[in-house]
Design a protein around this motif. Sequence first.
Motif, short mmCIF file in Angstrom:
data_model
loop_
_atom_site.label_atom_id
_atom_site.label_comp_id
_atom_site.label_asym_id
_atom_site.label_seq_id
_atom_site.Cartn_x
_atom_site.Cartn_y
_atom_site.Cartn_z
N GLN A 117 -19.50 90.16 102.55
CA GLN A 117 -18.39 89.85 103.45
C GLN A 117 -17.09 89.83 102.64
O GLN A 117 -17.09 89.42 101.48
CB GLN A 117 -18.58 88.47 104.10
N ARG A 118 -16.03 90.25 103.29
CA ARG A 118 -14.77 90.30 102.56
C ARG A 118 -13.98 89.00 102.66
O ARG A 118 -13.18 88.70 101.79
CB ARG A 118 -13.91 91.46 103.08
N ALA A 119 -14.21 88.27 103.74
CA ALA A 119 -13.36 87.10 103.98
C ALA A 119 -13.42 86.05 102.86
O ALA A 119 -12.37 85.52 102.47
CB ALA A 119 -13.70 86.47 105.32
N PRO A 120 -14.61 85.74 102.29
CA PRO A 120 -14.62 84.70 101.24
C PRO A 120 -13.78 85.08 100.03
O PRO A 120 -13.02 84.25 99.50
CB PRO A 120 -16.10 84.60 100.87
N ALA A 121 -13.87 86.34 99.59
CA ALA A 121 -13.04 86.75 98.44
C ALA A 121 -11.56 86.71 98.82
O ALA A 121 -10.72 86.27 98.03
CB ALA A 121 -13.44 88.15 97.98
N GLN A 122 -11.25 87.14 100.04
CA GLN A 122 -9.85 87.14 100.45
C GLN A 122 -9.31 85.70 100.51
O GLN A 122 -8.15 85.45 100.16
CB GLN A 122 -9.68 87.87 101.78
N ALA A 123 -10.15 84.77 100.93
CA ALA A 123 -9.73 83.36 100.94
C ALA A 123 -9.47 82.87 99.51
O ALA A 123 -8.53 82.11 99.26
CB ALA A 123 -10.80 82.49 101.61
N ALA A 124 -10.29 83.36 98.56
CA ALA A 124 -10.07 82.98 97.16
C ALA A 124 -8.75 83.54 96.64
O ALA A 124 -8.04 82.89 95.87
CB ALA A 124 -11.24 83.46 96.30
N TYR A 125 -8.42 84.77 97.05
CA TYR A 125 -7.12 85.32 96.64
C TYR A 125 -5.97 84.57 97.30
O TYR A 125 -4.92 84.37 96.69
CB TYR A 125 -7.03 86.82 96.97
N ASP A 126 -6.16 84.16 98.56
CA ASP A 126 -5.14 83.32 99.21
C ASP A 126 -4.88 82.07 98.37
O ASP A 126 -3.73 81.71 98.10
CB ASP A 126 -5.62 82.86 100.60
N HIS A 127 -5.97 81.42 97.98
CA HIS A 127 -5.85 80.19 97.21
C HIS A 127 -5.21 80.45 95.84
O HIS A 127 -4.31 79.72 95.40
CB HIS A 127 -7.24 79.57 97.04
N GLY A 128 -5.66 81.52 95.16
CA GLY A 128 -5.09 81.88 93.86
C GLY A 128 -3.60 82.19 93.99
O GLY A 128 -2.79 81.74 93.17
N ALA A 129 -3.25 82.97 95.01
CA ALA A 129 -1.84 83.33 95.21
C ALA A 129 -0.99 82.07 95.45
O ALA A 129 0.14 81.98 94.97
CB ALA A 129 -1.71 84.30 96.38
N ALA A 130 -1.56 81.09 96.18
CA ALA A 130 -0.82 79.85 96.44
C ALA A 130 -0.58 79.07 95.15
O ALA A 130 0.51 78.54 94.91
CB ALA A 130 -1.57 79.00 97.46
N GLN A 131 -1.61 79.04 94.28
CA GLN A 131 -1.44 78.34 92.99
C GLN A 131 -0.38 79.03 92.13
O GLN A 131 0.44 78.39 91.47
CB GLN A 131 -2.76 78.35 92.21
N ILE A 132 -0.42 80.37 92.13
CA ILE A 132 0.55 81.13 91.34
C ILE A 132 1.95 80.92 91.91
O ILE A 132 2.92 80.72 91.16
CB ILE A 132 0.16 82.63 91.32
N ALA A 133 2.06 80.96 93.25
CA ALA A 133 3.38 80.78 93.89
C ALA A 133 3.99 79.42 93.54
O ALA A 133 5.20 79.30 93.33
CB ALA A 133 3.24 80.94 95.40
N GLU A 134 3.13 78.42 93.47
CA GLU A 134 3.60 77.08 93.12
C GLU A 134 4.27 77.07 91.73
O GLU A 134 5.36 76.51 91.56
CB GLU A 134 2.38 76.15 93.10
N ALA A 135 3.62 77.73 90.78
CA ALA A 135 4.19 77.82 89.43
C ALA A 135 5.47 78.65 89.43
O ALA A 135 6.46 78.30 88.78
CB ALA A 135 3.16 78.40 88.46
N LEU A 136 5.45 79.77 90.16
CA LEU A 136 6.64 80.64 90.22
C LEU A 136 7.82 79.87 90.81
O LEU A 136 8.95 79.99 90.34
CB LEU A 136 6.35 81.89 91.05
N LEU A 140 -3.55 90.04 94.90
CA LEU A 140 -2.49 89.06 94.62
C LEU A 140 -1.12 89.70 94.83
O LEU A 140 -0.21 89.08 95.39
CB LEU A 140 -2.62 88.55 93.18
N HIS A 141 -0.99 90.92 94.37
CA HIS A 141 0.27 91.66 94.51
C HIS A 141 0.67 91.74 95.99
O HIS A 141 1.82 91.49 96.35
CB HIS A 141 0.09 93.06 93.91
N ALA A 142 -0.29 92.07 96.84
CA ALA A 142 0.00 92.18 98.28
C ALA A 142 0.51 90.85 98.84
O ALA A 142 1.36 90.83 99.74
CB ALA A 142 -1.24 92.62 99.03
N ARG A 143 0.03 89.77 98.27
CA ARG A 143 0.40 88.45 98.79
C ARG A 143 1.74 87.93 98.24
O ARG A 143 2.35 87.03 98.82
CB ARG A 143 -0.69 87.43 98.46
N LEU A 144 2.17 88.45 97.10
CA LEU A 144 3.33 87.86 96.43
C LEU A 144 4.51 88.81 96.24
O LEU A 144 5.62 88.37 95.94
CB LEU A 144 2.91 87.30 95.05
#
Lengths: 238, 238
Positions: free
Chosen positions: A69-88, A111-115
Amino acid sequence: MKPGKFIGVGLGPGDPDLVTVRAARLISGASIIAYPALPQTESFARRIAAPYISGDTHEIVMEIPMSRQRAPAQAAYDHGAAQIAEALDLGETVIVLCEGDPFFYGSFMYLHARLCDRYEVEVVPGVTSVAASAARLQLPLAARNDVLATIPAPLPDHDIRKRIEMADSFAILKLGAHIGRVSALLDQLGLADRAQYIERATLDEEVVLPLSQAPDPAPYFSMILATKGADPWLKPPS
Amino acid sequence: MKPGKFIGVGLGPGDPDLVTVRAARLISGASIIAYPALPQTESFARRIAAPYISGDTHEIVMEIPMSRQRAPAQAAYDHGAAQIAEALDLGETVIVLCEGDPFFYGSFMYLHARLCDRYEVEVVPGVTSVAASAARLQLPLAARNDVLATIPAPLPDHDIRKRIEMADSFAILKLGAHIGRVSALLDQLGLADRAQYIERATLDEEVVLPLSQAPDPAPYFSMILATKGADPWLKPPS
């Protein structure tokens, strides 16, 4: 506050010596790095970058679940992107470690698509596994007007066949459980004898085998490379 | 006497920072380097490597004539290979400087064909111009089961069209006088708006333009990159 810069850094195929000078310098000077890891597994990206990481660098580990399934990995990228955005948002530069090249089958793309719309982005290209495997096999990939195709093994036989027929050289990636089917196809096309199998190119654990002796299933970091040898000038002069 | 080692070193697309750590170290320590140059022109390979070349390195310059006939260039490679072989026979290691990656449209392949049977050979892969251009354009090339094709522009329209139709992303190289024809083809295929033009990627002289504004003829170090954007997960979440 001015937001920090989001930098995706290609690390090449595995040997830390094949990291670019720019990537090595960025990693050495990083205050924050981020990278994906499979659950309960050492991150391959971090392993490549390890010689360049300094002791006081903060590390954001993005655990990416293995699933069809793609959704679990995509949720992990959502979470990772949010952590990165916080630092940025705090003005920090964040270096994302990417195996190979960031835009060639890399998770960095998610991540690129999200940020990319919100932050200043830099992408540092890396040596691809295809170039590295060709170098290790000493197999010229493309000269003159040759067409090179990189083809994922999970595609249907018919699609793989058509793409091979239209290329002068080809790399078949993501072999896994598909290697038997792909080998049979290359046999039918009369190309099995020209095809070479390589896994974990440039690492100490590198394995090179004739295709007929390749493991089934093949590990993730493996590929088949072949050239039809279109350019007669590439033959050694007799 | 044990012959020396023949090493082809990929230098990446142009920015000296995109040379790998291994290539930089090999060049710095080299007693003999060899590289191609067009007549009366600075060697692009040497320009990339310049920051790493030490003062007492001996340089073998292979002047490669520009000609539609293949024999003159091949004679130049014969001559270059003979000079390199002479040094190898004296036990010297010879480092050949290669723009981009040695096995991806590189003249190194012609030296390799002439020397690989007789000498110990190492090939150090480099960042390709395709990976570098994608990084500069921030254009993801391949995700999941995407097929990437690299297609030389001198091929006939029919061949280019078929290869584009079967790829998810593609790079069209060696544009030169073919750029008008290729642009018209992309227009017919409804892909002109997605296609981006870049020349001299990663150099100070880099130029990025919409395809409709690209120069005709295009310079040698230029390409068109496009993706059909097959993976919906690569779109920024809305």
